[in-house]
Design a protein around this motif. Structure first.
Motif, short mmCIF file in Angstrom:
data_model
loop_
_atom_site.label_atom_id
_atom_site.label_comp_id
_atom_site.label_asym_id
_atom_site.label_seq_id
_atom_site.Cartn_x
_atom_site.Cartn_y
_atom_site.Cartn_z
N UNK A 161 0.82 -1.21 0.00
CA UNK A 161 0.00 0.00 0.00
C UNK A 161 0.86 1.26 0.00
N UNK A 162 1.95 1.24 0.76
CA UNK A 162 2.85 2.40 0.76
C UNK A 162 3.44 2.63 -0.63
N UNK A 163 3.76 1.55 -1.32
CA UNK A 163 4.31 1.68 -2.67
C UNK A 163 3.29 2.27 -3.63
N UNK A 164 2.04 1.81 -3.54
CA UNK A 164 0.99 2.30 -4.44
C UNK A 164 0.65 3.75 -4.14
N UNK A 165 0.62 4.12 -2.88
CA UNK A 165 0.25 5.49 -2.50
C UNK A 165 1.23 6.53 -3.03
N UNK A 166 2.42 6.09 -3.39
CA UNK A 166 3.41 7.01 -3.94
C UNK A 166 3.34 7.11 -5.46
N UNK A 167 2.43 6.37 -6.10
CA UNK A 167 2.34 6.37 -7.56
C UNK A 167 1.70 7.68 -8.07
N UNK A 168 2.06 8.09 -9.28
CA UNK A 168 1.52 9.34 -9.84
C UNK A 168 -0.01 9.34 -10.00
N UNK B 182 -10.79 2.46 -3.32
CA UNK B 182 -11.13 2.10 -4.70
C UNK B 182 -9.89 1.92 -5.57
N UNK B 183 -8.90 2.80 -5.41
CA UNK B 183 -7.75 2.78 -6.31
C UNK B 183 -6.52 2.11 -5.69
N UNK B 184 -6.13 2.55 -4.52
CA UNK B 184 -4.86 2.09 -3.96
C UNK B 184 -4.93 0.64 -3.48
N UNK B 185 -5.93 0.29 -2.69
CA UNK B 185 -5.97 -1.03 -2.10
C UNK B 185 -6.08 -2.13 -3.15
N UNK C 135 -7.45 -15.04 -9.66
CA UNK C 135 -7.85 -13.78 -9.01
C UNK C 135 -7.00 -12.59 -9.45
N UNK C 136 -5.82 -12.85 -10.02
CA UNK C 136 -4.97 -11.74 -10.45
C UNK C 136 -5.67 -10.86 -11.47
N UNK C 137 -6.48 -11.47 -12.35
CA UNK C 137 -7.15 -10.70 -13.39
C UNK C 137 -8.16 -9.72 -12.80
N UNK C 138 -8.71 -10.06 -11.64
CA UNK C 138 -9.67 -9.15 -11.02
C UNK C 138 -8.97 -7.91 -10.49
N UNK C 139 -7.84 -8.12 -9.83
CA UNK C 139 -7.14 -7.00 -9.22
C UNK C 139 -6.34 -6.20 -10.24
N UNK C 140 -5.93 -6.83 -11.34
CA UNK C 140 -5.20 -6.12 -12.38
C UNK C 140 -5.62 -6.68 -13.74
N UNK C 141 -6.52 -6.01 -14.45
CA UNK C 141 -6.99 -6.49 -15.76
C UNK C 141 -5.88 -6.64 -16.79
N UNK C 142 -4.73 -6.03 -16.53
CA UNK C 142 -3.62 -6.16 -17.49
C UNK C 142 -3.01 -7.55 -17.47
N UNK C 143 -3.27 -8.30 -16.41
CA UNK C 143 -2.72 -9.66 -16.31
C UNK C 143 -3.48 -10.57 -17.26
N UNK C 144 -2.77 -11.24 -18.14
CA UNK C 144 -3.39 -12.17 -19.08
C UNK C 144 -3.47 -13.54 -18.44
#
Length: 314
Positions: free
Chosen positions: A204-211, A229-232, A303-312
């Motif tokens: 979460x700390x890593x994501x919170x620092x994203x642009x 909605x976005x970070x977690x 479950x990876x596809x749910x959290x990140x649709x970019x995962x094929x």
């Protein structure tokens, strides 16, 4: 999604074959003989050889393996050499208890770990963060069997708040089933909760620092919405990987917790089977537990596809 699940499950077949080979081969490395255990110390070599012939233990290992694995595919895991009971019947009776304990422990680990890691990340550097970090360090250091003993003695025996031993199935009484699972689940899940909390905090700390988080805040979105909605969601991918690993750890840890709380799970059965050289029972338990872990890993991958649709997935 169903096609992808079937594809991933089919890709796990070679792993299942390897696991079956290891389960069969490693069990045969246990010192001693099942026939000698059954007949006792005073058994003659002739009697041991005759019982080996009856049990099929005199055949070459590759023939024993082929017979076992072909029967296992049909759902026949053999019979216990001690009780002559079908191994599959034993698993049907006892394995749900182990799954209940492991599932309860995983629920505790996820609930406490995700909540604790999130709060620690949002309160970085403050007293709350330091206290949670201290708690995770303690959780990692304290073995689950020691927590189980303390809970059983103080909460179960001294205070009488919860049952110290025993198990009641959900079909008998849902309320009693939950009561009997609370302490084993806490004992089993605290250590894993510490692992999940650390991973959640770091992710979460890593994501919170994203642009894109900064951009969302600049658009005027409320901080709570940005976090939830976005970070977690984006921080949860490495956490899911850790949860999948901890789920397999739960199955192994449930064995010891069951023994402490006197639960009729697979733990008591497999310990007795190892001591009595009951090879079909040991092989059946190892194989079913391994298949459970394989299926869980497939679900984690899905479950990876749910959290990140970019995962094929394909």
């Amino acid at each position: 999604m169903v096609r992808t699940f079937a594809y991933r499950l089919a890709a796990a077949v070679p792993l299942a074959v390897l696991v079956s080979f290891l389960a069969f081969g490693l069990v045969h490395l246990i010192p001693g003989s099942a026939s000698e255990t059954i007949l006792g110390d005073g058994a003659t070599p002739e009697a041991v050889a005759e019982l080996d012939r009856q049990l099929g233990l005199d055949r070459p290992l590759h023939e024993q393996y082929w017979n076992w694995v072909t029967d296992a595919v049909r759902g026949d895991l053999g019979r216990s050499v001690i009780t002559s009971r079908h191994v599959s019947d034993t698993l049907i009776e006892r394995y749900p208890v182990t799954l209940s304990v492991a599932g309860g422990g995983l629920l505790v680990a996820v609930a406490i770990g995700v909540a604790g890691g999130t709060v620690a990340a949002l309160r970085q550097g403050r007293l709350t963060d330091r206290l949670i970090s201290l708690g995770t360090a303690t959780g990692l250091a304290v073995p689950n069997f020691w927590v189980a003993v303390l809970l059983a003695f103080y909460v179960g025996v001294q205070l009488g708040w919860l049952p110290a031993v025993g198990y009641v199935g959900p079909t008998e009484s849902l309320f009693e089933w939950v009561k009997h699972l609370i302490m084993p689940s806490i004992a089993l899940g605290l250590g894993s909760a510490a692992v999940v909390a650390r991973q959640m905090r770091g992710g979460l700390l890593d994501v919170l620092d994203r642009p894109y988080i900064t951009a969302a805040r600049a658009k005027g979105l409320r901080y709570r919405r940005v976090v939830v909605v976005h970070a977690m969601k984006n921080a949860f991918i490495p956490v899911v990987t850790v949860i999948g690993f901890q789920a397999s750890v739960m199955l192994g840890g449930a064995v010891l917790v069951e023994l402490i709380f006197g639960m009729p799970g697979i733990g008591v059965q497999v310990v007795g089977a190892v001591l009595s050289q009951d090879l079909p029972v040991v092989q059946g338990v190892v194989m079913v537990a391994s298949l459970t872990v394989i299926v869980m890993n497939v679900l984690i991958d899905m479950s990876y596809a749910y959290f990140d649709p970019r995962v094929r997935l394909a």
